[in-house]
Design a protein around this motif. Sequence first.
Motif, mmCIF file in Angstrom:
data_model
loop_
_atom_site.group_PDB
_atom_site.id
_atom_site.type_symbol
_atom_site.label_atom_id
_atom_site.label_comp_id
_atom_site.label_asym_id
_atom_site.label_seq_id
_atom_site.Cartn_x
_atom_site.Cartn_y
_atom_site.Cartn_z
ATOM 1 N N GLN A 1 10.699 1.797 -4.295
ATOM 2 C CA GLN A 1 10.281 0.471 -3.394
ATOM 3 C C GLN A 1 11.867 0.230 -3.296
ATOM 4 O OE1 GLN A 1 9.417 -1.778 -6.907
ATOM 5 N NE2 GLN A 1 7.382 -0.801 -6.642
ATOM 6 N N GLU B 1 -2.813 -1.962 -6.830
ATOM 7 C CA GLU B 1 -2.844 -2.259 -6.122
ATOM 8 C C GLU B 1 -3.275 -1.631 -4.416
ATOM 9 O OE1 GLU B 1 1.767 -2.089 -6.188
ATOM 10 O OE2 GLU B 1 0.944 -2.954 -8.390
ATOM 11 N N ILE B 2 -3.434 -0.082 -4.491
ATOM 12 C CA ILE B 2 -3.679 0.494 -2.828
ATOM 13 C C ILE B 2 -5.436 -0.189 -2.744
ATOM 14 C CG2 ILE B 2 -4.569 2.542 -2.213
ATOM 15 C CD1 ILE B 2 -2.519 3.801 -4.147
ATOM 16 N N PHE C 1 -1.049 1.075 -9.845
ATOM 17 C CA PHE C 1 -0.945 1.828 -8.835
ATOM 18 C C PHE C 1 -2.603 1.688 -7.913
ATOM 19 C CE2 PHE C 1 3.236 2.334 -8.940
ATOM 20 C CZ PHE C 1 4.024 3.262 -9.638
ATOM 21 N N GLY D 1 4.097 5.380 -5.046
ATOM 22 C CA GLY D 1 4.976 5.666 -6.403
ATOM 23 C C GLY D 1 3.623 6.494 -7.565
ATOM 24 N N TRP D 2 2.558 6.497 -6.861
ATOM 25 C CA TRP D 2 1.119 7.187 -7.419
ATOM 26 C C TRP D 2 1.072 8.621 -7.326
ATOM 27 C CZ3 TRP D 2 -3.496 9.073 -5.131
ATOM 28 C CH2 TRP D 2 -4.348 8.865 -6.254
ATOM 29 N N ASN E 1 4.854 8.901 -9.697
ATOM 30 C CA ASN E 1 4.872 8.098 -11.317
ATOM 31 C C ASN E 1 5.505 7.110 -11.082
ATOM 32 O OD1 ASN E 1 2.639 8.790 -12.612
ATOM 33 N ND2 ASN E 1 3.499 11.479 -12.974
ATOM 34 N N GLY E 2 6.295 6.729 -10.316
ATOM 35 C CA GLY E 2 7.537 6.128 -9.761
ATOM 36 C C GLY E 2 8.733 6.323 -10.046
ATOM 37 N N SER F 1 -0.190 2.762 -15.676
ATOM 38 C CA SER F 1 1.025 2.527 -14.491
ATOM 39 C C SER F 1 0.306 3.398 -13.324
ATOM 40 C CB SER F 1 1.793 3.015 -15.101
ATOM 41 O OG SER F 1 2.307 4.569 -15.318
ATOM 42 N N SER F 2 -0.665 4.420 -13.747
ATOM 43 C CA SER F 2 -1.666 5.021 -12.413
ATOM 44 C C SER F 2 -2.361 3.952 -11.751
ATOM 45 C CB SER F 2 -1.853 6.148 -12.657
ATOM 46 O OG SER F 2 -0.523 7.651 -13.321
ATOM 47 N N SER G 1 -5.193 -4.517 -1.269
ATOM 48 C CA SER G 1 -4.295 -4.233 -0.308
ATOM 49 C C SER G 1 -4.732 -3.585 1.086
ATOM 50 C CB SER G 1 -2.848 -3.225 0.281
ATOM 51 O OG SER G 1 -3.400 -2.109 -0.458
ATOM 52 N N ILE G 2 -6.453 -2.973 0.810
ATOM 53 C CA ILE G 2 -6.802 -2.522 1.651
ATOM 54 C C ILE G 2 -7.296 -4.088 1.586
ATOM 55 C CG2 ILE G 2 -8.303 -0.712 2.281
ATOM 56 C CD1 ILE G 2 -6.972 1.169 0.363
ATOM 57 N N MET H 1 -6.003 -5.744 4.158
ATOM 58 C CA MET H 1 -6.148 -5.935 5.377
ATOM 59 C C MET H 1 -7.905 -5.635 6.187
ATOM 60 S SD MET H 1 -3.278 -2.514 5.464
ATOM 61 C CE MET H 1 -3.196 -1.306 3.954
ATOM 62 N N GLU I 1 3.943 1.410 -0.868
ATOM 63 C CA GLU I 1 4.341 1.760 -2.208
ATOM 64 C C GLU I 1 3.901 1.939 -2.808
ATOM 65 O OE1 GLU I 1 7.112 -2.403 -2.465
ATOM 66 O OE2 GLU I 1 8.233 -1.984 -0.875
ATOM 67 N N ALA I 2 2.656 1.535 -2.966
ATOM 68 C CA ALA I 2 1.936 2.360 -4.244
ATOM 69 C C ALA I 2 1.562 3.620 -4.424
ATOM 70 C CB ALA I 2 0.376 0.939 -3.947
ATOM 71 N N ILE I 3 0.635 4.094 -3.248
ATOM 72 C CA ILE I 3 1.183 5.500 -3.337
ATOM 73 C C ILE I 3 1.479 6.256 -3.754
ATOM 74 C CG2 ILE I 3 0.393 7.346 -1.298
ATOM 75 C CD1 ILE I 3 -1.681 5.248 0.588
ATOM 76 N N ARG J 1 9.294 -8.967 -6.076
ATOM 77 C CA ARG J 1 7.853 -7.778 -6.673
ATOM 78 C C ARG J 1 6.680 -8.498 -7.271
ATOM 79 N NH1 ARG J 1 5.506 -3.673 -4.213
ATOM 80 N NH2 ARG J 1 4.370 -2.537 -5.759
ATOM 81 N N LEU K 1 0.964 -0.646 -0.160
ATOM 82 C CA LEU K 1 -0.163 -0.194 0.224
ATOM 83 C C LEU K 1 0.486 1.578 -0.217
ATOM 84 C CD1 LEU K 1 -3.151 1.409 0.593
ATOM 85 C CD2 LEU K 1 -2.251 1.015 2.815
#
Lengths: 292, 290
Positions: free
Chosen positions: A217, B257-258, B254, A110-111, A114-115, B250-251, B261-262, B265, A106-108, B208, A104
Amino acid sequence: MSLENVVDGLISATYLVPISIAFCITASHGKYLPLWIPSLGLIGAYFSYAMAELMGLPVILALIAGILLTATVGVLLHLILFRGHIERGEPYAGLLRAIAVTVLIEAILGWATNGYALSYRQLTLGWSVFFPSLSKTLTGADLLAIVTALAVAPLLVFVLRRTWFGLAFRSVASNRRLAGEYGIPLMRVDLGVIILSCTLSAIGAVMYGMKYDLSPQMFGEPTIKVAAAVVAFGAERPERVAVCILLLGIIEAMAQASVSAAALAPAVGYVLLIVAILVRYAFPLVLKRARA
Amino acid sequence: MNRFFLDLLTSSLLDSCLVSAQAMVLNRLSIPFAAVTAFSGISAYAVALTLSGSESTSLFAILLTIVVVTGLSIFARLLPQDEYLLATLAVLGVLRATAGSVEGLGGQLGLSSASTMFPPQSSLLFMCAALVLFSASLITHLLINRSEFGLAATVTRISRSDQTARALVPVNKIVFVCFVITALTAAGAGVLRALYAGRVDPDQFRIRSAVIVLMATLVVGYSPLRIALLSLFFFAFPDLFGYLFGYSASSLAFIREIVWSILIMVLVSRSLNLRWGLNAVTSALNRGFR
């Protein structure tokens, strides 16, 4: 093996000492592998970046803001997600949630970026020192990491072994229920542990970002290395874990210096983790069954 | 048919095959196995080496897979769950470092796995092959669900917390068989991916990637319907949504994944386990489809 390789390995490993100690404290307290703690430090590092580089805040204030945010988020995550697993002794569920929290964060990040990797400009120590005996120039960040590692580990040993908080922490870590029955304030100890871990993690992440730039990461592999050291030597011995991290750094630096073994350098931590898990958990059980 | 959709479907089906394979062990037996990409990576490299003229590597890959499967199934009962999960991820790390350091395996750049018989990027061909493999894995789940083996697997899962259940079924054999099924499905996906992409590299073993597959697997359970719907949605969402609505893939990855993962959890808790809530949903869906 040259002295330069040893020094390179030691210096790169000192950046992980605060994070490894934070990992140890949390693992010892909660009896699970807190893979989320290093990633949590990223929040502080990115927030400090935003405050210093984008908002123009003074460096010290940006750092304090980053640490405060990390501690706040850490406390909230602990209360919402991990406290129940700690109280019920559920290390696997805690690990799954830790992995989810890591992804979570890492994704936040990254978003939000933009990585892309971010470089500190304000939050850098521009000076450097040349050591002729080592034929090496150490940057400000390197020296800060060394000083922090040399200061944090003994300070932590002192706190854990000579203060009331250290005694309370060790009591809760060894038997939480009994410690609660004897009147030790569990919630205060929990919060103290999380705040201390988050602070160390944020400091470690900022230093790591100074050296290697910030990326979402960047703690992927280092976290496994820290976990390997904790499994090998036990979370109750943060000083041994710190030494193990330094030794791993030296071994990796020596491997990287060799043309044939350079690509195997990242495997050192993974191999240590596998061997440590087998030695600590699998082989004693096999021997016990064989004797029975 | 539009080439983009064919490519998207092919890659999503292959990733979903890995989820289906991992669900056989992770969800059906509650064994915290996270290294399904190890099997797909080994088979991918075996294909690449075989195509480059080294046929003996196929035998070596089979032996290596057998050793890995045997080791994983033995240690699954010996190690605590959290340590086992970490160990499987560490195995991937070792495999990646090894693949990246051995010159015969192409080092960091990898190897070509292009075949003249099955040209790379032949979207329709590989989409059909991936669909067949995915369907086969779902049918395997369906057959196991309705068979005595499925009942024995359920008892095996229960035996993790209830020692008396261990005496009722041959636990070790069931674990081994499930791992073999997992390895075969994942190896099939690895072979197809290697031929489709035309290249293999050490990123086959990226931790990953394994964590992403793990996260998808944790939610899907072992119902074929749920595996099909959720895993395909999980892998197709970023590119499909980006193509249809113009957002950056790519956005969206992300964001996926957010959200996921929530979801994990929320679902990983004592009172509401991963399968309890979703079982209710898919039972209702199954009733509706009948």
